[in-house]
Design a protein around this motif. Structure first.
Motif: not given
Length: 329
Positions: A19-36
């Motif tokens: 679901h876009a709303g859930m996925e966007n939140q998790a992706v936002a955190l992953a992008e901020a952490v900076g790991l591939p």
């Protein structure tokens, strides 16, 4: 399954039901952490989905044919969001012997201690030594992303006068109803601020807005300096946020309100029919913090410092990864 790379040797999975709303939140955190990171979408079947998320026997057997594979090698970090992602995050943690650091965004609806870190919004009222609350939902809004989107969409809006008002319209869902009466009132209010204050309007409806409501909006704004997204061209959502001087947003989406407030610009909230405790607490907290004000047909001007929940939680994740790395060494 999507893959996002960096130069770090460690890796991350983002696991959600898609679901876009859930996925966007998790992706936002992953992008901020900076790991591939890789995005893995899990779509389990009944009868597993009838069970509490912490009590699924053989969760891999529940995966539908349209799910991504959950298999070794296991990631160093797993960020999950959504109730149906929980069994797979816990499975990976067990299979990795605890080597995978697990982080869940929102309320996992199971033992909080099952995860290394839980990042729920404040209105979920979760407490624990491994809980880091966010003021609202996590988001992917950054100054750079807004600037890039603004540059992309500026030519489409250059004919509109300033100040420019972005109007973000959601619609009916399980909690709220965007009625014909509400959209007619809103359309009239938008028309008035155009005529009385000479503003330009950049309007982005959603699929949930509904064709009749969109028709009402278009008719009311047809002879005014206003652009209403047609769902055919590229989605201008981030561009409108970046270009706007002020924002009007309907109340039905925590993510949409949060993203608007990430800009630091005045955010006026249009209230729809309905609501529940969590939504009411969320909107009250955003008003009390000075981020939003109700939209009553007039534009106001105020400033605030946006919260940076994503960076706060990402820093905590880095601390956990360092601790785990040191313990292994």
């Amino acid at each position: 399954m999507a893959t996002h790379n960096s130069n770090d040797a460690r890796n991350c999975w983002v696991v959600t039901p898609g679901h876009a709303g859930m996925e966007n939140q998790a992706v936002a955190l992953a992008e901020a952490v900076g790991l591939p990171f890789q995005i893995k979408r899990v779509r389990p079947r009944v009868p597993w989905t009838w069970l509490p998320p912490g009590w699924w026997p053989l969760p891999l057997a529940a995966l539908g044919d349209d799910s991504d594979a959950i298999a070794a090698p296991w990631p160093d970090l797993l960020i999950s969001c959504g109730r149906r992602a929980v069994p797979y995050a816990l499975w990976v943690k067990r299979q990795s012997g605890g080597a995978t650091t697990t982080v869940h965004v929102q309320n996992p609806q199971t033992r909080l201690s099952a995860f290394d870190l839980v990042a729920p919004p404040r209105h979920d009222h979760l407490q624990g030594p491994n809980v880091v609350e966010s003021e609202a939902s996590l988001h992917r809004i950054t100054a750079l992303r807004l600037a890039e989107a603004a540059a992309e969409f500026a030519p489409q809006l250059e004919h509109l006068p300033r100040p420019l008002v972005a109007v973000l319209i959601g619609g009916s869902n399980s909690c709220f109803e965007l009625t014909p009466e509400i959209i007619t009132t809103l359309a009239g209010q938008l028309r008035n601020i155009c005529l009385e204050h000479g503003v330009g309007l950049a309007v982005t409806p959603s699929r949930r807005t509904g064709p009749e409501n969109i028709k009402t909006l278009r008719a009311a704004l047809a002879d005014l300096p206003a652009v209403v997204w047609n769902f055919e061209d590229a989605n201008p959502y981030f561009g409108y946020l970046g270009l706007a001087d002020s924002i009007i947003v309907t109340c039905d989406s925590v993510n949409m309100v949060t993203e608007a407030c990430a800009t630091g610009k005045p955010v006026h909230v249009v209230h729809l029919k309905g609501g529940n405790r969590k939504f009411n607490e969320f909107h009250a907290s955003m008003r009390d913090a000075g981020y939003t004000r109700p939209f009553l047909g007039k534009l106001e001007d105020w400033r605030y410092q946006p919260a940076d929940d994503v960076a706060k939680i990402a820093n905590k994740i880095h601390q956990l990864l360092r601790l785990k790395s040191n313990s292994v060494a």
